[in-house]
Enzyme design. Structure first.
Site, mmCIF file in Angstrom:
data_model
loop_
_atom_site.group_PDB
_atom_site.id
_atom_site.type_symbol
_atom_site.label_atom_id
_atom_site.label_comp_id
_atom_site.label_asym_id
_atom_site.label_seq_id
_atom_site.Cartn_x
_atom_site.Cartn_y
_atom_site.Cartn_z
ATOM 1 N N GLN A 98 49.173 35.520 42.311
ATOM 2 C CA GLN A 98 49.007 35.903 40.901
ATOM 3 C C GLN A 98 49.537 37.315 40.691
ATOM 4 O OE1 GLN A 98 44.711 34.557 39.706
ATOM 5 N NE2 GLN A 98 44.819 34.665 41.911
ATOM 6 N N ASN A 99 49.941 37.963 41.782
ATOM 7 C CA ASN A 99 50.387 39.356 41.681
ATOM 8 C C ASN A 99 51.818 39.444 41.154
ATOM 9 O OD1 ASN A 99 47.950 39.905 42.742
ATOM 10 N ND2 ASN A 99 48.674 40.511 44.763
ATOM 11 N N HIS A 116 52.435 34.549 37.912
ATOM 12 C CA HIS A 116 52.402 35.441 36.751
ATOM 13 C C HIS A 116 53.667 36.281 36.605
ATOM 14 C CE1 HIS A 116 47.715 35.075 36.718
ATOM 15 N NE2 HIS A 116 48.333 34.019 36.215
ATOM 16 N N THR A 183 41.144 37.272 45.420
ATOM 17 C CA THR A 183 41.179 36.887 44.002
ATOM 18 C C THR A 183 39.773 36.565 43.519
ATOM 19 O OG1 THR A 183 42.016 35.299 42.368
ATOM 20 C CG2 THR A 183 41.879 34.519 44.644
ATOM 21 N N SER A 184 39.499 36.978 42.292
ATOM 22 C CA SER A 184 38.160 36.734 41.732
ATOM 23 C C SER A 184 38.011 35.285 41.278
ATOM 24 C CB SER A 184 37.927 37.665 40.538
ATOM 25 O OG SER A 184 38.870 37.378 39.528
ATOM 26 N N ASN A 208 37.366 37.793 50.731
ATOM 27 C CA ASN A 208 37.089 38.653 49.575
ATOM 28 C C ASN A 208 36.010 39.669 49.961
ATOM 29 O OD1 ASN A 208 36.252 39.622 46.860
ATOM 30 N ND2 ASN A 208 37.560 37.949 46.158
#
Ligand code: NAD
Length: 235
Positions: A98-99, A116, A183-184, A208
């Site tokens: 997603q980075n 993204h 990642t959340s 995480n």
């Protein structure tokens, strides 16, 4: 209930990594929600959506040039380098991120699905072209056609690229092991993707610092920094 000792990644061939801002945190890039996160300081409505760009492209480019400057001053960390080493050794490894920072590629990853987009690509909507650009700041903000180059980033309110979504879904449908890193699991629709593998009951590992809304879905949960936890799984 999560188990304690995860298996060695070397024992698998089809590995998928699903990564987020936490992967780059040890490089000095603030996460989305953490302290120093960019959206605490700036309103995305003014800097990171198509409407803002249409209204004030110069202002949006000033912001993105500044982001380029911050990221260019950072280096890939050991976690990025481990993922690159795994890709070299296990050619079927897929990295979904997603980075937008490009640090995976700078570390040597060759196949990255950037859900993204990238801070280091621009596109011209009128001409239908996109290209890599690593200048800080971008030297020419307009394409030869006269339109502004647009950062090739999935901004707030944008749809994700269907080709990327398909490729990511295909990798998750076929993998033997899924490793989520930093990642959340709360930015949608990207956060839906890991469920494709989780519902197949593959070996799954979450790395995480903290508990996330999806931690309970993973077979193994490793609490700690991405660099240390990936080193445990691989080195
Ligand atoms: P997020 O900020 O929502 O969550 C980051 C997660 O990483 C948190 O759960 C946090 O506990 C964890 N984390 C922080 N430091 C860590 C470390 N050293 N090791 C392991 N875990 C760590 O990020 P997200 O889930 O990726 O979603 C935010 C959105 O904003 C995404 O689109 C993301 O890519 C984007 N974003 C990108 C960057 C970047 O390109 N580097 C930076 C900020 C935000």
């Amino acid at each position: 209930m999560a188990h304690v000792s995860p298996p060695r990644l070397r024992d698998f061939e089809r590995i998928v990594f699903f990564t987020g801002a936490g992967l780059s945190a040890e490089s000095g890039i603030p996460t989305y929600r953490g302290t120093g996160g960019v959206w605490h300081k700036y309103r995305w409505q003014e800097f990171a959506c198509q409407r803002a760009f249409d209204a004030s492209p110069e202002k949006v480019w000033d912001f993105h040039d500044a982001r380029r400057g911050v990221v260019a001053a950072c280096e890939p960390n050991h976690a990025h380098r481990i993922l690159a080493a795994i890709q070299r050794e296990k050619s079927e490894t897929v990295v979904i991120t997603q980075n937008i920072d490009g640090l995976l590629q700078r570390a040597g990853c060759t196949h990255v699905i950037e859900l993204h987009g990238s801070l280091w690509r621009v596109r011209c909507e009128r001409e239908g072209i996109r290209k890599e650009n690593f200048e800080v700041p971008l030297s020419k903000r307009q394409c030869d056609c006269g339109d502004y180059w647009r950062p090739d980033i999935v901004w707030f309110e944008d749809a994700l690229d269907p080709g990327n979504m398909r490729d990511a879904a295909a990798a998750l449908s076929d993998c033997e092991v899924l490793v989520s890193v930093g990642t959340s699991g709360s930015v949608y629709p990207a956060a839906e993707l890991p469920r494709i593998a989780l519902e197949r009951d593959v070996v799954s590992i979450e790395i995480n610092l903290d508990e996330t809304p999806v931690s309970h879905l993973y077979t193994y949960v490793l609490r700690g920094n991405a660099t240390e936890m990936l080193a445990t799984l691989w080195d």
